[in-house]
Design a protein around this motif. Structure first.
Motif, short mmCIF file in Angstrom:
data_model
loop_
_atom_site.label_atom_id
_atom_site.label_comp_id
_atom_site.label_asym_id
_atom_site.label_seq_id
_atom_site.Cartn_x
_atom_site.Cartn_y
_atom_site.Cartn_z
N ARG A 90 -10.04 -2.68 8.49
CA ARG A 90 -9.01 -3.70 8.77
C ARG A 90 -9.40 -5.07 8.20
N LYS A 91 -10.25 -5.12 7.22
CA LYS A 91 -10.74 -6.39 6.70
C LYS A 91 -9.59 -7.31 6.25
N VAL A 92 -8.62 -6.74 5.55
CA VAL A 92 -7.52 -7.55 5.01
C VAL A 92 -6.73 -8.20 6.13
N ILE A 93 -6.33 -7.42 7.12
CA ILE A 93 -5.51 -8.00 8.19
C ILE A 93 -6.33 -8.88 9.12
N ARG A 94 -7.62 -8.58 9.29
CA ARG A 94 -8.47 -9.44 10.12
C ARG A 94 -8.60 -10.83 9.52
N GLU A 95 -8.55 -10.91 8.19
CA GLU A 95 -8.72 -12.18 7.51
C GLU A 95 -7.39 -12.86 7.16
N ASP A 96 -6.29 -12.26 7.58
CA ASP A 96 -4.97 -12.83 7.33
C ASP A 96 -4.74 -14.01 8.29
N GLU A 97 -4.67 -15.21 7.75
CA GLU A 97 -4.56 -16.40 8.60
C GLU A 97 -3.20 -16.53 9.28
N GLN A 98 -2.22 -15.73 8.84
CA GLN A 98 -0.88 -15.80 9.45
C GLN A 98 -0.64 -14.69 10.47
N THR A 99 -1.63 -13.84 10.70
CA THR A 99 -1.47 -12.73 11.64
C THR A 99 -2.71 -12.63 12.53
N SER A 100 -2.47 -12.70 13.85
CA SER A 100 -3.59 -12.60 14.80
C SER A 100 -3.40 -11.46 15.80
#
Length: 395
Positions: A90-100
């Protein structure tokens, strides 16, 4: 170290193909006297190792195979390794600043059937789908703390036999959250409560669909959101420039919850319509009032019962679509969604075809959606890919 069980060739083939659900036809639990959470070692009829898993009665099946490696032990190391792999994936979504808010661990797709873990702004919600997997709670929590180090951990026990939700306080450890807690999804805001029953206020598996509605389908449209829950689709449409949204749900609390979602996004509630009503009664109301819509979102539960009506996707979705078609304008779009695992996409599309034919109307399917990437699945267990969403243009 558990019970060794001999299974037939059909069961062996299923496991070796990667379908790790343990079906009740594999063995007779009462014959072996197995208990919830007991480790099971499966052998073929020649006594060769096939897999190792746990016994746990759930809505479908009697537990899950966890490994096909005879040397792998089900212990702290096993759970830590599984969570670490899921965390890395989940690296991509974990680092997505617009999704928590997203799914960190998705059951059999990540190697442990009957268990899911969701992230909400640094807090984790661990959902157990059987008493069997719940017996490994301590190992799972330790692994989660080691791999993720969440701010706080909550649990959901989804294995009550009477259908009722178990537990008044779902807090496990760490810091308690302050609710409503605000999370982000593709820049949208949602208010959630991790300690208020089985659901949190937003269904994370619809993330891609909400973004598509906001970005491409909502601008200037009259939008109807049926079975609206807390109005997440309505918020996405309003943020996408919808002319007006109408949210319809039978639950009394849906009004306050929907208003809350609009307010946390800086949207004026008075511009939107929030109606507490049975969806099927609303169809009659809309026809009587000559109401029609450019965009209609239909996302019913797989099964629901009100005082006068029982609804199931398998039996009633076609009729639901027919009602929606009647109040959708020509050139408008119906977003038809179902999370019924027993209705595959080809059957779902047949419902659409039958409904439009019954209404003497034609259509084009413009978009298809399944689960987002963080809801990892396996090809061998098709029921795990439960979400089907179609964007249907009415001619």
């Amino acid at each position: 170290m558990g019970t060794t069980i001999q299974i037939n060739e059909e069961a062996v083939k299923s496991i070796r193909k990667g379908n790790f659900l343990i079906y009740k036809t594999y063995f007779r639990p009462e014959t072996y006297h197995v208990n919830e959470g007991e480790l099971l070692t499966f052998q073929d009829e020649q006594g060769r190792f096939v897999g190792r898993g746990y016994y746990g009665q759930q809505n479908i099946g009697h537990g899950w195979v966890l490994t096909k490696d005879e040397h792998t032990q089900i212990n702290d190391v096993f759970f830590t390794n599984a969570l670490q792999k899921a965390f890395n994936d989940r690296k991509v979504i974990r680092e997505d600043e617009q999704t928590s808010a997203f799914r960190l661990f998705n059951g059999e797709g990540d190697g442990i059937g009957g268990l899911t873990i969701d992230v909400y702004a640094g807090h984790c919600v661990v959902t157990f789908y059987s008493k069997g997997i719940y017996t490994f709670k301590s190992e799972i929590i330790r692994a989660l703390q080691k791999v993720v180090a969440p701010v706080g951990i909550y649990e959901k026990k989804r294995f009550a036999t009477d259908g009722k939700y178990e537990g008044e306080d779902d807090f496990v450890t760490g810091e308690r959250g302050e609710f409503p807690m605000l999370v982000q999804e593709n820049g949208m805001h949602f208010a959630v409560n991790l300690n208020d029953g089985p659901m949190t206020g937003v269904f994370l598996d619809q993330r891609d669909v909400r973004k598509k509605i906001r970005d491409e389908y909502a601008y200037g449209k009259d939008v109807l959101n049926l079975f609206s829950y807390t109005g997440a689709f309505s918020v996405a449409a309003a943020l996408g420039g919808a002319k007006q949204t109408t949210s319809v749900d039978l639950a009394n609390r849906s009004r306050a919850k929907t208003e809350e979602q609009f307010l946390v996004n800086g949207l004026p509630v008075e511009n939107e319509r929030i109606i507490v009503m049975d969806v099927f009664k609303y169809f009659s109301y809309a026809l009587k009032k000559d109401l029609s819509y450019d965009l209609v979102v239909i996302d019913p539960p797989s099964f629901a019962r009100s005082k006068k009506k029982t609804f199931s996707v398998a039996n009633d979705y076609k009729g639901l679509l027919q009602e929606a078609i009647a109040i959708t304008r020509s050139g408008g779009t119906i977003v038809a969604s179902t999370n019924a695992a027993n209705v595959p996409m080809n059957k779902f599309k047949r419902f659409v075809d039958q409904a439009f034919k019954a209404e003497n109307s034609t259509f084009t399917i413009e978009e298809e959606f399944g689960l987002p990437d963080d809801f990892k699945t396996t090809n061998a267990y098709v029921e795990g890919s439960y979400l089907k969403v179609l964007f249907i243009r009415k001619h």
